[in-house]
Design an enzyme around this catalytic site. Structure first.
Site, PDB file in Angstrom:
ATOM      1  N   ARG A  62      46.283 -16.478 -29.814  1.00  0.00           N
ATOM      2  CA  ARG A  62      46.529 -17.295 -31.011  1.00  0.00           C
ATOM      3  C   ARG A  62      47.951 -17.836 -31.032  1.00  0.00           C
ATOM      4  NH1 ARG A  62      42.971 -13.292 -35.004  1.00  0.00           N
ATOM      5  NH2 ARG A  62      40.966 -14.247 -34.436  1.00  0.00           N
ATOM      6  N   TYR A 121      39.293 -23.097 -31.107  1.00  0.00           N
ATOM      7  CA  TYR A 121      39.104 -21.822 -30.406  1.00  0.00           C
ATOM      8  C   TYR A 121      40.118 -20.772 -30.819  1.00  0.00           C
ATOM      9  CZ  TYR A 121      42.160 -23.763 -26.583  1.00  0.00           C
ATOM     10  OH  TYR A 121      43.149 -24.322 -25.817  1.00  0.00           O
ATOM     11  N   GLU A 122      39.834 -19.553 -30.387  1.00  0.00           N
ATOM     12  CA  GLU A 122      40.588 -18.349 -30.788  1.00  0.00           C
ATOM     13  C   GLU A 122      40.527 -18.116 -32.294  1.00  0.00           C
ATOM     14  OE1 GLU A 122      41.000 -16.709 -28.357  1.00  0.00           O
ATOM     15  OE2 GLU A 122      41.014 -18.290 -26.855  1.00  0.00           O
ATOM     16  N   GLY A 123      39.389 -18.431 -32.879  1.00  0.00           N
ATOM     17  CA  GLY A 123      39.212 -18.317 -34.317  1.00  0.00           C
ATOM     18  C   GLY A 123      39.583 -19.627 -34.969  1.00  0.00           C
ATOM     19  N   GLN A 160      41.504 -18.370 -39.552  1.00  0.00           N
ATOM     20  CA  GLN A 160      42.908 -17.966 -39.664  1.00  0.00           C
ATOM     21  C   GLN A 160      43.352 -17.941 -41.123  1.00  0.00           C
ATOM     22  OE1 GLN A 160      44.254 -16.922 -36.815  1.00  0.00           O
ATOM     23  NE2 GLN A 160      42.369 -17.604 -35.822  1.00  0.00           N
TER      24      GLN A 160
END
Length: 598
Positions: A298, A442-444, A449
């Protein structure tokens, strides 16, 4: 064709003049000898590598993309990628901030942070191949057994092997509790992993001799949901007892995703057909180990958008100075030319300054976070480690979401500066906008977030960590509150800091009554928090610039910094008032809409 110049002067300003990172490192024994000259010299060479080796491959790699051979399941990266990676490994770049125990150079993470910003500006798709390895390295360095670390980390440190994170499945993205990949225990202590993963960045390629996949899977007796997930090392090639490569593991690329951007990176569908794997950490505790990698990723994704914001700004600025179009509204500026350069027009300047302000504010945020990360791991004082970790935990979703949202705003603004030329491939601007778009997903996703920030990081501990950041703001106000020259920079931050307490309490009270209120407010809330953080860093940068000017420093860099700070507080920071109003509008205008969405 686009160009790129590493922003070394601004990096040095943030590191050495604003945050005085080498003073911070004197309290950390492993970095006590790190000095500004060494850091600057390394980053100068790093900038050359980014600008001269990977940047020339960016546009061509976007056009060519990656190719999968269905018969062999092997992926070929674009022309020049493999050769550039060989130079990368030969020069020792993968090892910059890795532990000397595993062959690393042991440099502070801020060096790696600035290096990867430049690499992301130069070629985000290429940079993702070695970039993901750092997250896998961190997970194994934290949760791997000594034997696992001895087997895998030296080769990952050298760059001879790369790493991935295999989470997503076709039926579940963020909701990892729904995953179906299975892990069957074997008599020798290994596991047989069977399942299918999608969207695996750098999941298959020809740049390194082995790929170390970190795979989430379920044991046969695992409890349902997120509490039943374990983490496994699943290499492309098995490793023999002497450390050499053995037979091919049945973990294959079944297809490449057809994407909007980052075409030069192989985003793979990974099929595991009884592949051999080894557990990392404890059974059913895989998310603890994977979160080490996810949090690193992130921060890395925020850095990707920072890099794209910087390179888009540089090219838009150069174009605006040269492109002739109409005359200035306030009178002709270029009397010797048939029209004025478009940089004379107020809205063009607004677009350029928006990108510049978000690039320089984002750089300060990410450098600050890299120092926090080092302090959280290596500072000898336990309280400093704990406080640094808590503050980094608060800032991580802001880095990921706020910086990537800003990258979207900035790359599109810079494309707009080019007008119609920005919309065609030859100028490179549309690629920057396309490549950045994945960073918000991506990555949440950025909504995830936002929920993490508001629900877990702030309301989850009754705002205790937010108050720690508030102390930094209060300290700045105490230092500069009576300085009239700093009023235009400090007062907006101080006022918003005071508002945040009431704003947070209000949203929290509503959420206690109806959880959808948190979901309705979260995205707006994160953006307000992002401006509070950026505003604080912009005030810190203005503080240094004013002191240098007062001391007689005539370098135009400092006046430029003040002008950008004034623009940020006048034109971007006031967004917070609108965001707080929309957040306070609550869930009803969203959820009471069954007919509208029928």
């Amino acid at each position: 064709m686009p160009t790129y110049t590493p922003p070394l002067r601004d990096m040095q300003f943030v590191m050495h003049e604003v945050f005085k990172v080498t003073d911070e490192f004197k309290a950390i024994p492993r970095y006590a000898e790190a000095d500004a000259d060494t850091i600057n010299a390394i980053l100068e060479e790093a900038g050359k590598f980014a600008a001269e080796v990977t940047f020339p491959l960016n546009a061509a790699g976007d056009v060519e993309g990656c190719k999968l051979d269905p018969a062999t399941h092997e992926v070929t990266t674009p022309a020049g990628f493999k050769e550039a990676y060989a130079k990368f490994v030969e020069a020792g770049w993968p090892a910059l901030s890795c532990d000397p125990e595993f062959g690393g150079q042991g440099l502070p993470l801020v060096v790696n942070q600035c290096f990867y910003e430049m690499m992301n500006s130069a070629n985000q798709a290429w940079t993702m191949y070695p970039g993901l390895t750092h997250g896998a390295y961190a997970a194994l360095a934290t949760h791997g057994t000594p034997e696992q670390q001895k087997t895998w980390l030296p080769k990952m440190t050298s760059g001879e092997w790369t790493g991935t994170m295999c989470l997503t499945e076709a039926h579940c993205g963020t909701d990892l509790g729904l995953m179906r990949t299975k892990a069957e225990p074997q008599a020798d202590g290994s596991y047989r992993i069977t399942g299918n993963k999608i969207f695996i960045s750098a999941g298959e390629h020809d740049m390194a001799e082995n790929i170390v996949h970190l795979v989430l899977a379920r044991l046969p007796d695992a409890p349902p949901g997120i509490k039943g997930i374990s983490l496994f090392i699943v290499p492309k090639f098995l490793v023999k007892a002497d450390g050499t490569l053995g037979e091919r593991n049945p973990v294959f690329c079944g297809g490449l995703e057809h994407k909007m951007g980052i075409h030069g990176n192989a985003t793979a569908q990974i099929n595991l057909d009884g592949a051999a794997g080894w557990m990392v950490g404890q059974p059913n505790k895989g998310m603890q180990a994977m979160f080490v990698m996810m949090n690193a990723a992130r921060l890395g994704v925020g850095n990707q958008s920072l890099g794209l914001t910087e390179v888009a700004y540089q090219n838009a600025l150069a174009y605006a100075k040269e492109r002739l179009q109409m005359r200035s509204l306030s009178g002709t500026k270029a009397k010797d030319k048939p029209a004025d350069p478009i940089i004379v027009h107020p809205d063009v300047r607004k677009m350029l300054l928006t990108a510049k302000a978000y690039a320089e504010g984002g750089r300060a945020l990410l450098v600050f976070c890299s120092v926090l990360l080092d302090k959280s791991h290596f500072h000898p004082d336990e309280k400093v480690r704990k406080d640094s970790d808590e503050l980094l935990s608060l800032l991580t979703p802001i880095v990921k979401a706020f910086t990537t949202d800003n990258g979207h705003i900035a790359t599109n603004a810079c494309l707009q500066v080019f007008g119609g030329h920005g919309y065609i491939h030859e100028w490179g601007m549309e690629q920057f906008a396309r490549d950045n778009r994945i960073n918000m997903i991506y990555e949440g996703t950025n909504t995830i977030q936002s929920l993490d920030l508001l629900g877990r990081k702030i309301l989850g501990n009754n705002g205790a960590t937010l108050k720690k950041f508030g102390k930094l703001v209060a300290q700045l106000v105490q230092e500069e509150g009576v300085n009239e020259d700093m009023a235009e920079f400090v007062n907006p931050v101080a006022y918003l800091g005071e508002q945040m307490t009431k704003f947070t309490t209000e949203i929290g009270f509503r959420g206690f009554q109806n959880p959808d209120e948190v979901g309705a407010a979260a995205v707006d809330y994160l953006r307000v928090a992002g401006h509070l953080v950026h505003g604080y860093f912009w005030a810190r940068m203005a503080q240094v610039a004013l002191r240098e000017i007062a001391a007689g420093n005539t370098d135009p860099f400092y006046q430029a910094k003040l002008q950008t700070a004034r623009f940020y507080f006048a034109k971007l920071f006031p967004e917070t008032a609108m965001l707080m109003r929309t957040a306070r509008a609550g869930a009803k205008p969203l959820m009471d809409t069954d007919l509208a969405l029928a």
